[in-house]
Design an enzyme around this catalytic site. Sequence first.
Site, PDB file in Angstrom:
ATOM      1  N   VAL A  92     -33.350  -1.200 -35.219  1.00 15.48           N
ATOM      2  CA  VAL A  92     -33.822   0.187 -35.330  1.00 15.48           C
ATOM      3  C   VAL A  92     -35.191   0.247 -35.997  1.00 15.48           C
ATOM      4  O   VAL A  92     -36.017   1.102 -35.674  1.00 15.48           O
ATOM      5  CB  VAL A  92     -32.790   1.021 -36.141  1.00 15.48           C
ATOM      6  CG1 VAL A  92     -33.308   2.423 -36.446  1.00 15.48           C
ATOM      7  CG2 VAL A  92     -31.465   1.101 -35.399  1.00 15.48           C
ATOM      8  N   VAL A 128     -15.510   8.715 -23.138  1.00 20.75           N
ATOM      9  CA  VAL A 128     -14.978   8.202 -21.862  1.00 20.75           C
ATOM     10  C   VAL A 128     -15.012   6.678 -21.882  1.00 20.75           C
ATOM     11  O   VAL A 128     -16.061   6.074 -22.131  1.00 20.75           O
ATOM     12  CB  VAL A 128     -15.818   8.692 -20.659  1.00 20.75           C
ATOM     13  CG1 VAL A 128     -15.242   8.151 -19.355  1.00 20.75           C
ATOM     14  CG2 VAL A 128     -15.893  10.206 -20.629  1.00 20.75           C
ATOM     15  N   LYS A 177     -11.434  13.020 -19.375  1.00 17.55           N
ATOM     16  CA  LYS A 177     -12.491  12.012 -19.189  1.00 17.55           C
ATOM     17  C   LYS A 177     -13.139  12.166 -17.815  1.00 17.55           C
ATOM     18  O   LYS A 177     -14.363  12.032 -17.663  1.00 17.55           O
ATOM     19  CB  LYS A 177     -11.895  10.612 -19.360  1.00 17.55           C
ATOM     20  CG  LYS A 177     -11.444  10.346 -20.800  1.00 17.55           C
ATOM     21  CD  LYS A 177     -10.569   9.109 -20.916  1.00 17.55           C
ATOM     22  CE  LYS A 177     -10.143   8.848 -22.353  1.00 17.55           C
ATOM     23  NZ  LYS A 177      -9.098   7.835 -22.483  1.00 17.55           N
TER      24      LYS A 177
HETATM   25  N1  HSE Z   1      -4.647   7.359 -25.525  1.00 18.65           N
HETATM   26  C1  HSE Z   1      -5.867   6.939 -24.934  1.00 18.65           C
HETATM   27  C2  HSE Z   1      -5.525   5.843 -23.915  1.00 18.65           C
HETATM   28  C3  HSE Z   1      -6.835   6.320 -25.943  1.00 18.65           C
HETATM   29  O1  HSE Z   1      -4.375   5.437 -23.788  1.00 18.65           O
HETATM   30  O2  HSE Z   1      -6.432   5.410 -23.206  1.00 18.65           O
HETATM   31  C4  HSE Z   1      -8.025   7.138 -26.306  1.00 18.65           C
HETATM   32  O3  HSE Z   1      -8.728   7.666 -25.245  1.00 18.65           O
END
Ligand code: HSE
Length: 433
Positions: free
Chosen positions: A37, A136, A209
């Site tokens: 950085v 995501v 997501k």
């Molecule tokens: N519970 C989520 C999963 C984890 O099983 O992918 C966090 O996004």
Amino acid sequence: MSDGKEAIVVGQIGCGTVGSGVVRILRDNASIISRRVGKDIAVKRIAVRDLSDPRYVEVPEEMLTTEAMEVIGDPEVDIVVEVMGGIEPARTFILEAISRGKHVVCANKELMSTHGEELLRAAEEKGVDLAYEAAVGGGIPILMPLKESLAGNVIDQVLGIVNGTTNYILTRMSEEGLDFGEALAKAQELGYAEADPSYDVEGKDAAAKLAILASMAFNSRVTLSDVYAEGITSITPDDISFARELGYVIKLLAIAKDEPDGISVRVHPTMIPERHPLAAVRDENNAIFVSGDAVGELMFYGKGAGSLPAASAVVGDVISIARNILTGGRLVGCTCFFQKPVKDMKDVRCRYFMIFDVPDRPGVLAKIAGVFGENQVSIKSVIQHGTGREARIVLVTHEVREENIRATVRGLEGLEEVNRVASLIRVEDPGEE
Ligand code: HSE
Ligand code: NAP
């Protein structure tokens, strides 16, 4: 903002799974991060819900507070990291931080898939950065690549395995022959599932997501309520073994397609060919498969959850913002400049795998074929497993509108010759019609 200061200062809200990973990475990798950085990055204050809760990482007591506003209001804080989760009060905290001119990093898919537009607009108006790579695919870099490295492409589809819990469950069902309940219990023991596992197994986590992925890939706002979500609770060991017999693997896929008549966004159990790269993604791993007109097909693979993987993405965002603070740069903000329609699920076209049980006697198949014909559903392949008095029909259709397949199921269920429709699973087989 950091002029004259020795470090870029971070204030954090939350010190649970992800938050403790952020503290750990910024501490353990401090030296290389500082070199990269050009300045140190230091966490100054952390808000938590309960001071007496055990921490997964050593944090000096005086750093902790239960008052998030103390963190947000601290004039020395340059970047607020929200890793508490949920919609409220996280939304209010982020808006407050932005209004005070703080840059924000969060990992919050629930919030960004529902209030992303509002938060990104507020950041834009205030001239600060808002980054959320960890929301995501956990540790997998996918949002920044979509916005930057792949910006020269027209992206027409994104297919993802973006929920680790359901991928783990389906892998155990497939490889150990466990039923759904047994496999879920194992996922819970290993700490993969959310506190309320229905968020994972009913497809809601993946839908949040997918809304974020589709918005970025297609430059058009998609929110959680636009996404059709169906979970894996009805998948049986029989479905998995028949799928295997036909050369398929069942995955909970998050599918986004940009089609001439609108965007289709859906999460549901999906049969994909064994040869598809996503079929090889096992256990709690995640993968996101992207098709761009210039780059072709890409797959981003890695750990979609867990303290350090998710924190890796959060810290990456913190570093990008720290560099911007030092150079006067800005991250790419909201890129949703189109308003594309989102297709209703009934208008989506797919291929379908079906299992139904019928009495094993003459004339039954003809009756069934009639229902398919009336609804313009063309059958691609059919297998009959006879058991004497009852036969099990397993078939795969050609591509057809969802509305027609729903009418077909209703028609079959109304026939005296059909004992039950046991399964209906969508098939994603590029190259087949
Ligand atoms: N519970 C989520 C999963 C984890 O099983 O992918 C966090 O996004
Ligand atoms: P977590 O372990 O439950 O941690 C939440 C933290 O927030 C805890 O430290 C909690 O304090 C604190 N907190 C809750 N309410 C608060 C409040 N009102 N004020 C101040 N602090 C508060 O959650 P997590 O798994 O780290 O998830 C955090 C976020 O990251 C979520 O948005 C999640 O979706 C996202 N994410 C998680 C993962 C993962 O693998 N876990 C992966 C990617 C993204 P106490 O400790 O005192 O209870």
